[in-house]
Design an enzyme around this catalytic site. Structure first.
Site, PDB file in Angstrom:
ATOM      1  N   HIS A   1       3.585   4.225   2.726  1.00  0.00           N
ATOM      2  CA  HIS A   1       3.075   5.357   3.500  1.00  0.00           C
ATOM      3  C   HIS A   1       2.520   6.433   2.564  1.00  0.00           C
ATOM      4  O   HIS A   1       3.063   6.682   1.493  1.00  0.00           O
ATOM      5  CB  HIS A   1       4.194   5.950   4.366  1.00  0.00           C
ATOM      6  CG  HIS A   1       4.811   4.963   5.298  1.00  0.00           C
ATOM      7  ND1 HIS A   1       5.787   4.066   4.899  1.00  0.00           N
ATOM      8  CD2 HIS A   1       4.575   4.696   6.607  1.00  0.00           C
ATOM      9  CE1 HIS A   1       6.133   3.308   5.925  1.00  0.00           C
ATOM     10  NE2 HIS A   1       5.414   3.663   6.965  1.00  0.00           N
TER      11      HIS A   1
ATOM     12  N   ASP B   1       9.250  -0.049   0.679  1.00  0.00           N
ATOM     13  CA  ASP B   1       8.820  -0.549   1.984  1.00  0.00           C
ATOM     14  C   ASP B   1       7.503  -1.312   1.940  1.00  0.00           C
ATOM     15  O   ASP B   1       6.990  -1.712   2.984  1.00  0.00           O
ATOM     16  CB  ASP B   1       8.740   0.588   3.005  1.00  0.00           C
ATOM     17  CG  ASP B   1       7.943   1.783   2.516  1.00  0.00           C
ATOM     18  OD1 ASP B   1       7.360   1.708   1.419  1.00  0.00           O
ATOM     19  OD2 ASP B   1       7.911   2.804   3.229  1.00  0.00           O
TER      20      ASP B   1
ATOM     21  N   ASP C   1       4.696   3.772  -2.317  1.00  0.00           N
ATOM     22  CA  ASP C   1       5.287   3.598  -0.999  1.00  0.00           C
ATOM     23  C   ASP C   1       4.215   3.070  -0.041  1.00  0.00           C
ATOM     24  O   ASP C   1       3.022   3.295  -0.246  1.00  0.00           O
ATOM     25  CB  ASP C   1       5.795   4.967  -0.523  1.00  0.00           C
ATOM     26  CG  ASP C   1       6.730   4.925   0.658  1.00  0.00           C
ATOM     27  OD1 ASP C   1       6.233   4.688   1.778  1.00  0.00           O
ATOM     28  OD2 ASP C   1       7.935   5.137   0.481  1.00  0.00           O
TER      29      ASP C   1
ATOM     30  N   HIS D   1       7.246  13.118   2.563  1.00  0.00           N
ATOM     31  CA  HIS D   1       6.579  13.635   3.764  1.00  0.00           C
ATOM     32  C   HIS D   1       7.013  15.048   4.133  1.00  0.00           C
ATOM     33  O   HIS D   1       6.377  15.685   4.979  1.00  0.00           O
ATOM     34  CB  HIS D   1       6.850  12.728   4.963  1.00  0.00           C
ATOM     35  CG  HIS D   1       6.359  11.330   4.806  1.00  0.00           C
ATOM     36  ND1 HIS D   1       5.046  11.026   4.507  1.00  0.00           N
ATOM     37  CD2 HIS D   1       7.006  10.138   4.913  1.00  0.00           C
ATOM     38  CE1 HIS D   1       4.911   9.705   4.437  1.00  0.00           C
ATOM     39  NE2 HIS D   1       6.089   9.150   4.672  1.00  0.00           N
TER      40      HIS D   1
END
Length: 374
Positions: A172, A253, A170, A134
């Site tokens: 995200h 995650d 992931d 990110h």
């Protein structure tokens, strides 16, 4: 220096370093993987490298020099100004100021920069501290102060590697990586991430100038559904692109026990992707990423190292490995109060198969048609 087999990049900086007692990244992750792989006899000095800390000049190949300087300053002073918060995202709830706020991400970045150099002639590098996907050029974002996947890809480029596939599993979406390589014809980015979850990017139609394939998946994604995604979308896309290198962000995650997603994968789904991608390019860099349950992260990422080395994962851990897992604590989360016994005694989750839902089939069909695979 030539090494026999995959290389593991780690560092002692992650032991005892945390974002704060309340933050999701308060839990030990990389140090657990280092301890567990060693306790199981799977990691010795010949295949371990301590990560260097990236210097500001190396970080500035993508990150803004004034932002890097701000990171160094707030670490030294442990104080952030209003400008640091508003302009650089430092000192926020997601990206707090903590004692190693520059050194820790710079070490992760240094590991990915080193990986690009190690892979010049081919091979496999595992860097579980990496995966901070990110990070933005001039701003901390989503627990990520720097963007080591971007720096790793740029390092590969400096070594003469051109065609690179970046796969991200992931929970995200990798908004920072997509920003970096938007429109790059020699990069293919594939992301499978939970829909309607922060950072709320990576929609089905988002293509990043033709460089990205995004598959937002519904909550409750199970092993059967991920297997379909792997076989129908990820592997055909990668094979067709014929990359010189693959970078896999293997965030932990997306498993059922993680507190920051609503996906229900077992760690088998991750390991199967790790294994399936390996033969598709001569250079393979596997990074960590998200993951906020210390047991599920430690078990999953230790299993990644086993897969990369062709080590058979035992049904039950030896006492030395079990001791590493029993020593973990997860303060502030109800699941940490009475962990199930298999979190201590095994690496492999029970498989979590399920129905393949129509909404996932429909999204896959859209992408397959668009990419000329359906």
């Amino acid at each position: 220096m030539q090494r026999d087999g995959p290389v593991f990049i780690g560092s002692e900086i992650y032991r005892g370093s945390s974002y704060g007692h309340w933050h999701p990244l308060r839990v030990p992750r990389v140090s657990t993987v280092m301890d567990l792989t060693r306790a199981l006899g799977w990691l010795g000095p010949a295949n371990y490298l301590a990560s260097p800390r990236a210097k500001p000049g190396a970080l500035s190949v993508w990150h803004a020099p004034d932002y890097v300087a701000a990171l160094e300053r707030v670490e030294a002073t442990q104080l952030g100004t209003e400008e640091d918060r508003e302009r650089f995202g430092l000192g926020t709830h997601s990206n707090p100021i903590y004692p190693e706020v520059y050194r820790r991400p710079a070490t992760a970045a240094g590991g990915s920069l080193l990986a690009g150099e190690l892979l010049v002639d081919g091979g496999v590098v595992y860097h579980p501290a990496g995966g901070t996907h990110h990070g933005l050029p001039g701003r901390a974002n989503g627990f990520c102060y720097l963007n080591d996947p971007v720096l790793g890809i740029l390092s590969l480029r400096r070594m003469g590697v051109r065609r690179i596939v970046y796969v991200d599993i992931d929970a995200h979406h990798p908004d920072g990586v997509e920003l970096a390589f938007d429109g790059d014809p020699e990069i293919l980015m594939i992301s499978v991430h939970e829909e309607r979850r922060w950072p709320f990017t990576g929609h089905l139609g988002d293509r990043a100038g033709g460089a990205a394939v995004n598959l937002p998946v519904p909550k409750g994604l199970n092993d059967s559904e991920m297997a379909l995604v792997r076989e129908a979308l990820i592997l055909p896309l990668v094979a067709r692109f014929a990359p010189e290198a693959i970078v896999l962000q293997c965030g932990a995650d997306a498993v059922e026990e993680d507190p920051l997603s609503r996906l229900t994968l077992s760690n088998n789904a991750h390991w199967e992707i790790v294994a399936a991608l390996r033969p598709l390019a001569p250079r393979y860099l596997v990074l960590g990423g998200g993951g906020y349950n210390p047991w599920s992260v430690g078990r999953l990422w230790t299993g990644v190292w086993a897969v990369l080395n062709g080590i058979e994962i035992p049904d039950r851990l030896e006492p030395e490995g079990e001791a590493v897992l029993r020593a973990l604590r997860w303060e502030g989360n109800s699941r940490g109060k009475a962990p199930p016994d298999h979190w201590f005694t095994t690496l492999r989750d029970a498989p979590r198969p399920g129905p393949v839902r129509d909404e996932l089939k429909e999204r896959l069909a859209v992408l397959l048609r668009r990419e000329g695979l359906g």
